[in-house]
Design a protein around this motif. Sequence first.
Motif, mmCIF file in Angstrom:
data_model
loop_
_atom_site.group_PDB
_atom_site.id
_atom_site.type_symbol
_atom_site.label_atom_id
_atom_site.label_comp_id
_atom_site.label_asym_id
_atom_site.label_seq_id
_atom_site.Cartn_x
_atom_site.Cartn_y
_atom_site.Cartn_z
ATOM 1 N N THR A 158 -54.179 116.009 56.224
ATOM 2 C CA THR A 158 -55.365 115.401 55.632
ATOM 3 C C THR A 158 -54.933 114.103 54.953
ATOM 4 O OG1 THR A 158 -56.359 117.558 55.292
ATOM 5 C CG2 THR A 158 -57.259 115.723 54.002
ATOM 6 N N LEU A 159 -55.487 112.994 55.435
ATOM 7 C CA LEU A 159 -55.055 111.678 54.971
ATOM 8 C C LEU A 159 -56.214 110.899 54.360
ATOM 9 C CD1 LEU A 159 -52.962 110.639 58.111
ATOM 10 C CD2 LEU A 159 -52.133 111.706 56.009
ATOM 11 N N PRO A 160 -55.916 110.013 53.396
ATOM 12 C CA PRO A 160 -56.964 109.144 52.847
ATOM 13 C C PRO A 160 -57.447 108.160 53.912
ATOM 14 C CG PRO A 160 -54.819 108.499 51.997
ATOM 15 C CD PRO A 160 -54.615 109.760 52.777
ATOM 16 N N VAL A 161 -58.720 107.806 53.829
ATOM 17 C CA VAL A 161 -59.316 106.867 54.771
ATOM 18 C C VAL A 161 -59.403 105.494 54.125
ATOM 19 C CG1 VAL A 161 -61.404 106.283 56.075
ATOM 20 C CG2 VAL A 161 -60.639 108.680 55.913
ATOM 21 N N TYR A 162 -58.904 104.499 54.831
ATOM 22 C CA TYR A 162 -59.013 103.104 54.420
ATOM 23 C C TYR A 162 -59.955 102.419 55.395
ATOM 24 C CZ TYR A 162 -55.214 103.232 51.014
ATOM 25 O OH TYR A 162 -54.448 103.488 49.913
ATOM 26 N N GLU A 163 -60.917 101.658 54.844
ATOM 27 C CA GLU A 163 -61.953 101.027 55.648
ATOM 28 C C GLU A 163 -61.742 99.513 55.697
ATOM 29 O OE1 GLU A 163 -66.369 102.413 55.856
ATOM 30 O OE2 GLU A 163 -66.093 101.155 54.096
ATOM 31 N N TRP A 164 -61.915 98.949 56.885
ATOM 32 C CA TRP A 164 -61.769 97.501 57.070
ATOM 33 C C TRP A 164 -62.833 96.780 56.260
ATOM 34 C CZ3 TRP A 164 -64.825 93.532 58.857
ATOM 35 C CH2 TRP A 164 -64.169 92.350 59.174
ATOM 36 N N TRP A 165 -62.442 95.652 55.629
ATOM 37 C CA TRP A 165 -63.451 94.880 54.881
ATOM 38 C C TRP A 165 -63.376 93.388 55.116
ATOM 39 C CZ3 TRP A 165 -62.109 91.649 50.665
ATOM 40 C CH2 TRP A 165 -60.801 91.758 50.228
ATOM 41 N N GLU A 166 -62.261 92.855 55.627
ATOM 42 C CA GLU A 166 -62.248 91.421 55.953
ATOM 43 C C GLU A 166 -61.015 91.049 56.743
ATOM 44 O OE1 GLU A 166 -61.997 88.463 52.886
ATOM 45 O OE2 GLU A 166 -60.281 89.392 51.942
ATOM 46 N N ARG A 167 -61.068 89.868 57.344
ATOM 47 C CA ARG A 167 -59.935 89.279 58.050
ATOM 48 C C ARG A 167 -59.656 87.915 57.432
ATOM 49 N NH1 ARG A 167 -56.819 88.992 62.456
ATOM 50 N NH2 ARG A 167 -56.436 86.942 63.359
ATOM 51 N N THR A 168 -58.388 87.599 57.255
ATOM 52 C CA THR A 168 -58.000 86.258 56.816
ATOM 53 C C THR A 168 -57.060 85.676 57.864
ATOM 54 O OG1 THR A 168 -56.191 87.162 55.476
ATOM 55 C CG2 THR A 168 -58.268 86.708 54.342
#
Length: 68
Positions: free
Chosen positions: A54-64
């Motif tokens: 069971t892993l934490p979820v990281y969500e995409w929010w931007e590109r640089t």
Amino acid sequence: MNDTTKAVLEGGPRDLPERIVALAAPEVDLKIELRNGYEHFRRTARHADTAEGTLPVYEWWERTEMPG
């Protein structure tokens, strides 16, 4: 099993090489280098059951873009 040294990535480009990645620190945003830029992911309150636990979820929010 809870593994806080890895995370699941959601969103962002479809051609990310991996969707389960190592974490330097669980509280820090992730920055993944891809195609002359960086994809940025932020931790959510969600967790996902994976083959690696069971892993934490990281969500995409931007590109640089990289300079140059």
